[in-house]
Design a protein around this motif. Sequence first.
Motif, PDB file in Angstrom:
ATOM      1  N   MET A   1       0.829  -1.180   0.000  1.00  0.00           N
ATOM      2  CA  MET A   1       0.000   0.000   0.000  1.00  0.00           C
ATOM      3  C   MET A   1       0.875   1.245   0.000  1.00  0.00           C
ATOM      4  N   THR A   2       0.344   2.280  -0.596  1.00  0.00           N
ATOM      5  CA  THR A   2       1.046   3.555  -0.645  1.00  0.00           C
ATOM      6  C   THR A   2       0.206   4.612   0.043  1.00  0.00           C
ATOM      7  N   ASP A   3       0.838   5.403   0.873  1.00  0.00           N
ATOM      8  CA  ASP A   3       0.140   6.495   1.552  1.00  0.00           C
ATOM      9  C   ASP A   3       0.328   7.764   0.739  1.00  0.00           C
ATOM     10  N   PHE A   4      -0.771   8.270   0.184  1.00  0.00           N
ATOM     11  CA  PHE A   4      -0.724   9.493  -0.615  1.00  0.00           C
ATOM     12  C   PHE A   4      -1.049  10.731   0.216  1.00  0.00           C
ATOM     13  N   GLY A   5      -1.158  10.585   1.527  1.00  0.00           N
ATOM     14  CA  GLY A   5      -1.468  11.712   2.396  1.00  0.00           C
ATOM     15  C   GLY A   5      -2.961  11.942   2.495  1.00  0.00           C
ATOM     16  N   LYS A   6      -3.332  13.135   2.881  1.00  0.00           N
ATOM     17  CA  LYS A   6      -4.744  13.477   3.047  1.00  0.00           C
ATOM     18  C   LYS A   6      -5.450  13.529   1.701  1.00  0.00           C
ATOM     19  N   MET A   7      -6.689  13.081   1.690  1.00  0.00           N
ATOM     20  CA  MET A   7      -7.474  13.104   0.465  1.00  0.00           C
ATOM     21  C   MET A   7      -7.753  14.552   0.062  1.00  0.00           C
ATOM     22  N   ARG A   8      -7.562  14.849  -1.227  1.00  0.00           N
ATOM     23  CA  ARG A   8      -7.816  16.193  -1.746  1.00  0.00           C
ATOM     24  C   ARG A   8      -8.891  16.210  -2.828  1.00  0.00           C
ATOM     25  N   TYR A   9      -9.066  15.090  -3.537  1.00  0.00           N
ATOM     26  CA  TYR A   9     -10.006  15.057  -4.654  1.00  0.00           C
ATOM     27  C   TYR A   9     -10.480  13.618  -4.844  1.00  0.00           C
ATOM     28  N   PHE A  10     -11.795  13.412  -4.941  1.00  0.00           N
ATOM     29  CA  PHE A  10     -12.327  12.072  -5.131  1.00  0.00           C
ATOM     30  C   PHE A  10     -13.649  12.155  -5.880  1.00  0.00           C
ATOM     31  N   LEU A  11     -13.709  11.538  -7.058  1.00  0.00           N
ATOM     32  CA  LEU A  11     -14.923  11.488  -7.872  1.00  0.00           C
ATOM     33  C   LEU A  11     -15.589  12.850  -8.060  1.00  0.00           C
ATOM     34  N   GLY A  12     -14.819  13.848  -8.343  1.00  0.00           N
ATOM     35  CA  GLY A  12     -15.352  15.183  -8.591  1.00  0.00           C
ATOM     36  C   GLY A  12     -15.584  16.010  -7.349  1.00  0.00           C
ATOM     37  N   VAL A  13     -15.345  15.444  -6.176  1.00  0.00           N
ATOM     38  CA  VAL A  13     -15.534  16.172  -4.918  1.00  0.00           C
ATOM     39  C   VAL A  13     -14.165  16.582  -4.394  1.00  0.00           C
ATOM     40  N   GLU A  14     -13.999  17.884  -4.180  1.00  0.00           N
ATOM     41  CA  GLU A  14     -12.754  18.402  -3.625  1.00  0.00           C
ATOM     42  C   GLU A  14     -12.865  18.420  -2.106  1.00  0.00           C
TER      43      GLU A  14
END
Length: 156
Positions: A1-14
């Motif tokens: 698994m890779t940690d990309f940090g805090k979520m910033r964008y998902f399925l068009g939702v910022e």
Amino acid sequence: MTDFGKMRYFLGVEVKQCDSGIFIYQQKYAQDIILIFGMENCNKLIGSLVYLLATRPDVAFSVCLIARYMELPTKIHLITAKRVLRYLQGTLNLGILYTKSNDSELKGWTDSDYAGDIDDRKSTYGYGYMYGNGAVYRSSKKQAIVSLYPQLKLNL
């Protein structure tokens, strides 16, 4: 698994995460809708606006009302859709803020009307739930059948 940090964008939702809470919004998606549609394809426009309702409950009533008529839209529905787009253009930065809170109470509200739709006399009901200070669920539905209760006549 890779940690990309805090979520910033998902399925068009910022998503903006900070110490005070989480703010979700769809500024880029709303801008894309405004730029893409020359308004000739009203049905696809309404579908796009419905998806935007995930973070923009302020336009829910207007968008859902227009969506009721997408089987056979008229010029007034196109005018209303344009008005919603103009409103979005001026309010692109709006969204929903979920703040940190020690309040873990679940609260709910409900409301309904009686034969409120002037076209078919069907009733509409809706409800919403908040956990702490953030909205977690909301719904509004038009009833499938018409209620036929006699009107009360008052002799004054």
